[in-house]
Design an enzyme around this catalytic site. Sequence first.
Site, PDB file in Angstrom:
ATOM      1  N   LYS A 285       0.803  -1.228   0.015  1.00  0.00           N
ATOM      2  CA  LYS A 285      -0.205   0.038  -0.060  1.00  0.00           C
ATOM      3  C   LYS A 285       0.810   1.354   0.057  1.00  0.00           C
ATOM      4  O   LYS A 285       0.254   2.360  -0.466  1.00  0.00           O
ATOM      5  CB  LYS A 285      -0.686   0.166   1.211  1.00  0.00           C
ATOM      6  CG  LYS A 285      -2.172  -1.020   1.128  1.00  0.00           C
ATOM      7  CD  LYS A 285      -2.974  -0.846   2.290  1.00  0.00           C
ATOM      8  CE  LYS A 285      -3.951  -1.974   2.415  1.00  0.00           C
ATOM      9  NZ  LYS A 285      -5.113  -1.890   3.355  1.00  0.00           N
TER      10      LYS A 285
ATOM     11  N   ASP B  52      -9.639   2.756   2.908  1.00  0.00           N
ATOM     12  CA  ASP B  52      -9.657   2.237   4.192  1.00  0.00           C
ATOM     13  C   ASP B  52      -9.793   2.927   5.291  1.00  0.00           C
ATOM     14  O   ASP B  52     -11.060   2.615   6.139  1.00  0.00           O
ATOM     15  CB  ASP B  52      -7.949   1.720   4.508  1.00  0.00           C
ATOM     16  CG  ASP B  52      -7.728   0.519   3.770  1.00  0.00           C
ATOM     17  OD1 ASP B  52      -8.562  -0.450   3.426  1.00  0.00           O
ATOM     18  OD2 ASP B  52      -6.523   0.376   3.503  1.00  0.00           O
TER      19      ASP B  52
END
Length: 302
Positions: A88, A124
Amino acid sequence: MSGRVYTMEDLRSRERLDDGCVKPAILAVIGSPVSHSASPPMHQPALDELGIEGRYIKLEVPVGRVAEALQYLLDLGFVGANVTVPHKFAALDACHQVDEAARQIGAVNTIKFVDGEIHGWNTDGPGFAQALRQEFSFDLLNRRVMIVGAGGGAGQAVATQCARDGAARVVLVNRTVEKIESLATMLQKRFPQTSFHCLALSDVQLDGVARQCELLVNTSSLGLRPDDASPVSASCFAAHHLVYDTIYKPPMTAFLRHAVMHQATVANGFSMLLHQGVYAFDIWYPGRAPLETMRQGLRTVS
Ligand code: ATR
């Protein structure tokens, strides 16, 4: 979980990638390891329901090769991708453009290919905030939050989202306190309206500080194994607490069991996983994410 795991070699040509398949691969989750990803059973039924002719695949990408993998997907005409552990942070650097959440969190979990460019988002953080609204009817504005195990990627996303949404106080707690100090300093500079504090897991003040918070969140990886202990003792919890564990498998961790014992209101990470996925699907296909279908798909694996 079933489902083939593709490798970088499979990206060499469209023929190879789609060999023996009726529908072309158009979306992927990139990770290492990726074989247990819950994203395909959430996104494939959504594609199917909307009549979109395409496969959502799992793609194993070694550390250091994310930019290369994304370029392959772009060249193959993919719609986009999800990015998971450990890529990420590297994915952010591979993007031509990123949204505000990704920039602030410092990580990208959703990619869309736009006009030959790689664009990145982070869903997220927003997925976490949406999970709190869904589970607890809770908004982060002006709230006091304790984040336990804030030293990893999940902790960084959750802490940043709390500040983005105007939390009054964020207490970062970690076994290794040095690992959260730079995060707290960086967030404090960027979000002066939120007051940030760091505490070691072993600090004697932990219970007292927890009592002053409304929301306790576990972002540590402790709890992933069914026999894991809770990162904090049962005496941290009180009946007024809302308690969220970002872990969804197993559904009931020792952290949540302690909270339940003290009559706190609890939820696990299923809703965060679902909502980050719904936001991602909405980036690829604006306004079209079928929430209930995605929820059912996810239920089949968690
Ligand atoms: P990442 O998200 O970067 O992969 P991780 O290694 O999975 O991170 O760890 C996530 C968090 O879980 C960290 O805050 C870690 O604490 P440290 O920074 O002190 O390592 C926490 N964690 C993992 N195992 C733990 C344990 N046994 N006890 C307490 N905290 C733990």
